[in-house]
Design a protein around this motif. Structure first.
Motif, PDB file in Angstrom:
ATOM      1  N   GLU A  23       0.832  -1.202   0.000  1.00  0.00           N
ATOM      2  CA  GLU A  23       0.000   0.000   0.000  1.00  0.00           C
ATOM      3  C   GLU A  23       0.868   1.255   0.000  1.00  0.00           C
ATOM      4  O   GLU A  23       0.590   2.213  -0.722  1.00  0.00           O
ATOM      5  N   SER A  24       1.949   1.228   0.764  1.00  0.00           N
ATOM      6  CA  SER A  24       2.843   2.391   0.835  1.00  0.00           C
ATOM      7  C   SER A  24       3.484   2.672  -0.524  1.00  0.00           C
ATOM      8  O   SER A  24       3.669   3.832  -0.902  1.00  0.00           O
ATOM      9  N   ASP A  25       3.815   1.623  -1.305  1.00  0.00           N
ATOM     10  CA  ASP A  25       4.380   1.820  -2.640  1.00  0.00           C
ATOM     11  C   ASP A  25       3.339   2.411  -3.591  1.00  0.00           C
ATOM     12  O   ASP A  25       3.662   3.277  -4.406  1.00  0.00           O
ATOM     13  N   ALA A  26       2.102   1.940  -3.488  1.00  0.00           N
ATOM     14  CA  ALA A  26       1.030   2.453  -4.356  1.00  0.00           C
ATOM     15  C   ALA A  26       0.786   3.934  -4.088  1.00  0.00           C
ATOM     16  O   ALA A  26       0.649   4.728  -5.021  1.00  0.00           O
ATOM     17  N   VAL A  27       0.761   4.316  -2.819  1.00  0.00           N
ATOM     18  CA  VAL A  27       0.532   5.713  -2.445  1.00  0.00           C
ATOM     19  C   VAL A  27       1.719   6.580  -2.865  1.00  0.00           C
ATOM     20  O   VAL A  27       1.544   7.653  -3.452  1.00  0.00           O
ATOM     21  N   ALA A  28       2.933   6.103  -2.608  1.00  0.00           N
ATOM     22  CA  ALA A  28       4.128   6.874  -2.968  1.00  0.00           C
ATOM     23  C   ALA A  28       4.223   7.067  -4.477  1.00  0.00           C
ATOM     24  O   ALA A  28       4.560   8.159  -4.956  1.00  0.00           O
ATOM     25  N   TYR A  29       3.904   6.029  -5.234  1.00  0.00           N
ATOM     26  CA  TYR A  29       3.984   6.132  -6.697  1.00  0.00           C
ATOM     27  C   TYR A  29       2.974   7.139  -7.231  1.00  0.00           C
ATOM     28  O   TYR A  29       3.312   8.008  -8.026  1.00  0.00           O
ATOM     29  N   ILE A  30       1.738   7.036  -6.793  1.00  0.00           N
ATOM     30  CA  ILE A  30       0.718   7.955  -7.307  1.00  0.00           C
ATOM     31  C   ILE A  30       1.017   9.381  -6.852  1.00  0.00           C
ATOM     32  O   ILE A  30       0.818  10.334  -7.595  1.00  0.00           O
ATOM     33  N   ASP A  31       1.553   9.559  -5.644  1.00  0.00           N
ATOM     34  CA  ASP A  31       1.947  10.886  -5.173  1.00  0.00           C
ATOM     35  C   ASP A  31       3.057  11.476  -6.041  1.00  0.00           C
ATOM     36  O   ASP A  31       3.111  12.683  -6.250  1.00  0.00           O
ATOM     37  N   SER A  32       3.936  10.614  -6.564  1.00  0.00           N
ATOM     38  CA  SER A  32       5.040  11.099  -7.400  1.00  0.00           C
ATOM     39  C   SER A  32       4.545  11.621  -8.744  1.00  0.00           C
ATOM     40  O   SER A  32       5.264  12.351  -9.425  1.00  0.00           O
ATOM     41  N   LEU A  33       3.336  11.283  -9.118  1.00  0.00           N
ATOM     42  CA  LEU A  33       2.785  11.713 -10.405  1.00  0.00           C
ATOM     43  C   LEU A  33       2.023  13.033 -10.321  1.00  0.00           C
ATOM     44  O   LEU A  33       1.630  13.590 -11.335  1.00  0.00           O
ATOM     45  N   ILE A  34       1.814  13.517  -9.105  1.00  0.00           N
ATOM     46  CA  ILE A  34       1.050  14.749  -8.916  1.00  0.00           C
ATOM     47  C   ILE A  34       1.838  15.928  -9.488  1.00  0.00           C
ATOM     48  O   ILE A  34       3.009  16.109  -9.222  1.00  0.00           O
ATOM     49  N   VAL A  35       1.134  16.714 -10.297  1.00  0.00           N
ATOM     50  CA  VAL A  35       1.736  17.885 -10.924  1.00  0.00           C
ATOM     51  C   VAL A  35       1.304  19.101 -10.122  1.00  0.00           C
ATOM     52  O   VAL A  35       0.109  19.316  -9.881  1.00  0.00           O
ATOM     53  N   ASP A  36       2.263  19.912  -9.727  1.00  0.00           N
ATOM     54  CA  ASP A  36       1.970  21.149  -8.987  1.00  0.00           C
ATOM     55  C   ASP A  36       1.682  22.256  -9.990  1.00  0.00           C
ATOM     56  O   ASP A  36       2.579  22.774 -10.643  1.00  0.00           O
TER      57      ASP A  36
END
Length: 70
Positions: A54-67
């Protein structure tokens, strides 16, 4: 993950539900090598049993967030 911390393992379908996408979208991210996964099938088993921390899934999707503010 810290020592003593439990790691919840999710199926590709569960990760898809978490992200709001299909299971196959998650599997494409795995196949591309972008999303780490585990095969928890016993030795000699022909069918893989794919799980994602779960931590990998959250970290990966967070890395895709564009500011958009920058």
């Amino acid at each position: 993950m810290k020592h003593g911390e439990s790691a919840r393992l999710l199926t590709p379908k569960q990760v898809g539900e978490l992200w709001g996408v299909s299971e196959w979208t998650v599997r494409r991210h795995i196949a591309s090598g972008a999303l780490p996964y585990l095969n928890i099938a016993p030795p000699g088993c022909r069918k893989p049993r794919t799980r994602i921390r779960e931590s990998d899934a959250v970290a990966y999707i967070d890395s895709l967030i564009v500011d958009l503010a920058s």
